[in-house]
Design an enzyme around this catalytic site. Structure first.
Site, PDB file in Angstrom:
ATOM      1  N   ALA A  66       0.868  -1.176   0.000  1.00 54.06           N
ATOM      2  CA  ALA A  66       0.000   0.000   0.000  1.00 54.06           C
ATOM      3  C   ALA A  66       0.909   1.231   0.000  1.00 54.06           C
ATOM      4  O   ALA A  66       2.065   1.162   0.434  1.00 54.06           O
ATOM      5  CB  ALA A  66      -0.903  -0.017   1.231  1.00 54.06           C
ATOM      6  N   GLY A 109       0.722  -4.994   0.930  1.00 52.77           N
ATOM      7  CA  GLY A 109      -0.445  -5.052   0.062  1.00 52.77           C
ATOM      8  C   GLY A 109      -0.148  -5.674  -1.296  1.00 52.77           C
ATOM      9  O   GLY A 109      -1.048  -6.224  -1.940  1.00 52.77           O
ATOM     10  N   GLU A 112      -0.473  -9.236  -0.741  1.00 47.03           N
ATOM     11  CA  GLU A 112      -1.893  -9.507  -0.481  1.00 47.03           C
ATOM     12  C   GLU A 112      -2.709  -9.512  -1.772  1.00 47.03           C
ATOM     13  O   GLU A 112      -3.582 -10.360  -1.963  1.00 47.03           O
ATOM     14  CB  GLU A 112      -2.432  -8.466   0.511  1.00 47.03           C
ATOM     15  CG  GLU A 112      -1.828  -8.669   1.903  1.00 47.03           C
ATOM     16  CD  GLU A 112      -2.142  -7.531   2.871  1.00 47.03           C
ATOM     17  OE1 GLU A 112      -1.924  -6.356   2.496  1.00 47.03           O
ATOM     18  OE2 GLU A 112      -2.625  -7.812   3.972  1.00 47.03           O
ATOM     19  N   GLU A 132       4.544  -5.040   7.201  1.00 47.74           N
ATOM     20  CA  GLU A 132       3.755  -4.002   7.869  1.00 47.74           C
ATOM     21  C   GLU A 132       4.214  -3.744   9.299  1.00 47.74           C
ATOM     22  O   GLU A 132       4.166  -2.606   9.781  1.00 47.74           O
ATOM     23  CB  GLU A 132       2.266  -4.382   7.877  1.00 47.74           C
ATOM     24  CG  GLU A 132       1.577  -4.279   6.530  1.00 47.74           C
ATOM     25  CD  GLU A 132       1.676  -5.536   5.679  1.00 47.74           C
ATOM     26  OE1 GLU A 132       2.525  -6.419   5.978  1.00 47.74           O
ATOM     27  OE2 GLU A 132       0.908  -5.638   4.711  1.00 47.74           O
TER      28      GLU A 132
HETATM   29  N1  CAA Z   1       4.635   3.274  -0.532  1.00 45.99           N
HETATM   30  C1  CAA Z   1       5.045   4.432  -1.053  1.00 45.99           C
HETATM   31  N2  CAA Z   1       6.205   4.577  -1.706  1.00 45.99           N
HETATM   32  C2  CAA Z   1       6.987   3.487  -1.829  1.00 45.99           C
HETATM   33  C3  CAA Z   1       6.619   2.252  -1.288  1.00 45.99           C
HETATM   34  C4  CAA Z   1       5.379   2.157  -0.621  1.00 45.99           C
HETATM   35  N3  CAA Z   1       4.924   1.005  -0.119  1.00 45.99           N
HETATM   36  N4  CAA Z   1       7.607   1.364  -1.543  1.00 45.99           N
HETATM   37  C5  CAA Z   1       8.548   2.021  -2.229  1.00 45.99           C
HETATM   38  N5  CAA Z   1       8.189   3.326  -2.402  1.00 45.99           N
HETATM   39  C6  CAA Z   1       8.925   4.401  -3.078  1.00 45.99           C
HETATM   40  C7  CAA Z   1      10.064   4.876  -2.226  1.00 45.99           C
HETATM   41  O1  CAA Z   1       9.593   5.821  -1.276  1.00 45.99           O
HETATM   42  C8  CAA Z   1      10.983   5.489  -3.260  1.00 45.99           C
HETATM   43  O2  CAA Z   1      10.460   6.749  -3.626  1.00 45.99           O
HETATM   44  P1  CAA Z   1      11.449   8.042  -3.695  1.00 45.99           P
HETATM   45  O3  CAA Z   1      12.366   7.708  -4.831  1.00 45.99           O
HETATM   46  O4  CAA Z   1      10.501   9.158  -3.987  1.00 45.99           O
HETATM   47  O5  CAA Z   1      12.141   8.112  -2.390  1.00 45.99           O
HETATM   48  C9  CAA Z   1      10.791   4.563  -4.466  1.00 45.99           C
HETATM   49  O6  CAA Z   1       9.540   3.880  -4.240  1.00 45.99           O
HETATM   50  C10 CAA Z   1      11.868   3.498  -4.596  1.00 45.99           C
HETATM   51  O7  CAA Z   1      11.957   2.810  -3.356  1.00 45.99           O
HETATM   52  P2  CAA Z   1      13.336   2.596  -2.564  1.00 45.99           P
HETATM   53  O8  CAA Z   1      14.261   3.730  -2.841  1.00 45.99           O
HETATM   54  O9  CAA Z   1      13.000   2.305  -1.146  1.00 45.99           O
HETATM   55  O10 CAA Z   1      13.872   1.293  -3.317  1.00 45.99           O
HETATM   56  P3  CAA Z   1      14.852   0.174  -2.749  1.00 45.99           P
HETATM   57  O11 CAA Z   1      15.182  -0.690  -3.913  1.00 45.99           O
HETATM   58  O12 CAA Z   1      15.938   0.792  -1.958  1.00 45.99           O
HETATM   59  O13 CAA Z   1      13.964  -0.682  -1.700  1.00 45.99           O
HETATM   60  C11 CAA Z   1      12.008  -1.854  -0.956  1.00 45.99           C
HETATM   61  C12 CAA Z   1      12.895  -1.448  -2.149  1.00 45.99           C
HETATM   62  C13 CAA Z   1      12.752  -2.793  -0.015  1.00 45.99           C
HETATM   63  C14 CAA Z   1      10.788  -2.561  -1.560  1.00 45.99           C
HETATM   64  C15 CAA Z   1      11.566  -0.581  -0.187  1.00 45.99           C
HETATM   65  O14 CAA Z   1      11.053   0.360  -1.115  1.00 45.99           O
HETATM   66  C16 CAA Z   1      10.513  -0.809   0.857  1.00 45.99           C
HETATM   67  O15 CAA Z   1      10.794  -1.317   1.922  1.00 45.99           O
HETATM   68  N6  CAA Z   1       9.236  -0.419   0.574  1.00 45.99           N
HETATM   69  C17 CAA Z   1       8.148  -0.497   1.513  1.00 45.99           C
HETATM   70  C18 CAA Z   1       7.671  -1.920   1.693  1.00 45.99           C
HETATM   71  C19 CAA Z   1       6.557  -1.959   2.732  1.00 45.99           C
HETATM   72  O16 CAA Z   1       6.758  -1.668   3.882  1.00 45.99           O
HETATM   73  N7  CAA Z   1       5.342  -2.375   2.291  1.00 45.99           N
HETATM   74  C20 CAA Z   1       4.208  -2.488   3.163  1.00 45.99           C
HETATM   75  C21 CAA Z   1       3.343  -1.269   3.061  1.00 45.99           C
HETATM   76  S1  CAA Z   1       2.038  -1.294   4.249  1.00 45.99           S
HETATM   77  C22 CAA Z   1       0.788  -2.176   3.549  1.00 45.99           C
HETATM   78  O17 CAA Z   1       0.930  -2.721   2.482  1.00 45.99           O
HETATM   79  C23 CAA Z   1      -0.506  -2.255   4.322  1.00 45.99           C
HETATM   80  C24 CAA Z   1      -1.412  -3.341   3.904  1.00 45.99           C
HETATM   81  O18 CAA Z   1      -1.357  -4.448   4.407  1.00 45.99           O
HETATM   82  C25 CAA Z   1      -2.462  -3.114   2.905  1.00 45.99           C
END
Ligand code: CAA
Length: 258
Positions: A66, A109, A112, A132
């Site tokens: 998400a 998400g 999911e 999460e």
């Molecule tokens: N939401 C918003 N933006 C996101 C995102 C997310 N879930 N995941 C990645 N991005 C964005 C980053 O903010 C970044 O944007 P900027 O360039 O503007 O800073 C861009 O995508 C590239 O990401 P990274 O620089 O972090 O890329 P990376 O290769 O270094 O890392 C990753 C990749 C490990 C996937 C890392 O992006 C990450 O940990 N993302 C979040 C994963 C996460 O926590 N997901 C769960 C979300 S909560 C949820 O999903 C609730 C639910 O159950 C419905």
């Protein structure tokens, strides 16, 4: 065909290929994207020319969850009253076969949504997880439920509580994915599987999906009864007559979706 801000769509034979397309955010699932996905699925559900759908992302990410930037400011009342994420059910209630083709990250998400699909074909680069907990929340779109049913308690607890990722091989061993293919073969393999499914009688295919899906909802006795009723009902179709006649006559069936 309609055009979308966050999705690419392509028709290949009787298969629709839907590509999540927010590359700068690793396909983070914001409300626009999920509304567009619900919209395109509702069109494909009504479109007789479409027999199955493949949902995919980029090579780097199916979807990284998400959209955290969109969620960040929510409070409880906002989340509850708007039923935040409730609209995602459009994916799990889609009635035609839906295959997830996953390359790269399928996190939160993203994992999911992949699990809302009927099965997951993964590239050897796929990584699955429910991170999460690292954000101070828990999975909200089925990660604690569908993942547990798919991989069992031990691995679901491990993933949900530690937030770690598992690679494609571990996901296949655990039963989360049905096949692993080299990354460059992913889309073709998923579209071929979808095309095969779409070549079978539509009603039988949709009932097969409905019957397997029902097994997650009801007792074995009820599930078996449901299956038997659907099974019996298919003898009312022309395609059952055609399929069996073709077998007996040693020829290819010509199904008419009747
Ligand atoms: N939401 C918003 N933006 C996101 C995102 C997310 N879930 N995941 C990645 N991005 C964005 C980053 O903010 C970044 O944007 P900027 O360039 O503007 O800073 C861009 O995508 C590239 O990401 P990274 O620089 O972090 O890329 P990376 O290769 O270094 O890392 C990753 C990749 C490990 C996937 C890392 O992006 C990450 O940990 N993302 C979040 C994963 C996460 O926590 N997901 C769960 C979300 S909560 C949820 O999903 C609730 C639910 O159950 C419905």
């Amino acid at each position: 065909t309609k055009s979308y801000e966050t999705l690419l769509t392509e028709i290949r034979g009787s298969v629709a290929l839907v590509t999540l397309n927010r590359p700068k955010a690793l396909n983070a699932l914001n409300s626009t994207l999920m509304a567009e996905l619900a919209d395109v699925l509702s069109l494909y559900e009504k479109d007789d020319a479409i027999g199955a759908v493949v949902l995919t992302g980029s090579e780097k990410a199916f979807a990284a969850g998400a959209d955290i930037k969109e969620m960040q400011g929510l409070d409880f009342v906002d989340a509850y009253v708007s039923d935040f994420i409730g609209g995602w059910d459009a994916v799990s209630t889609f009635r035609k076969p839906l295959i997830a083709a996953v390359s790269g990250f399928a996190l939160g998400g993203g994992c999911e949504v992949a699990m809302m699909c009927d099965f997951i074909i993964a590239s050897d680069t796929a990584k699955f997880g429910q991170p999460e907990i690292t954000l101070g929340i828990i999975p909200g779109a089925g990660g604690s439920q569908r993942l547990t049913r798919a991989v069992g308690k031990a691995k679901a607890m491990d993933l949900v509580l530690t937030g770690r990722m598992m690679d494609a091989a571990e996901a296949e061993r655990a039963g989360l994915v049905s096949r692993i293919v080299p990354a460059e073969r992913l889309i073709d393999e998923a579209v071929e599987a979808a095309q095969k499914i779409a070549s079978f009688p539509r009603a039988a295919v949709m009932m097969a999906k409905e019957a397997v899906s029902r097994s997650f909802e009801v007792t074995l006795t009820e599930g078996l009864r449901f299956e038997r009723r659907l099974f019996h009902s298919l003898f009312a179709t022309e395609d059952q007559k055609e399929g069996m006649a073709a077998f007996v006559e040693k020829r290819k069936p010509a199904f008419r979706n009747r």
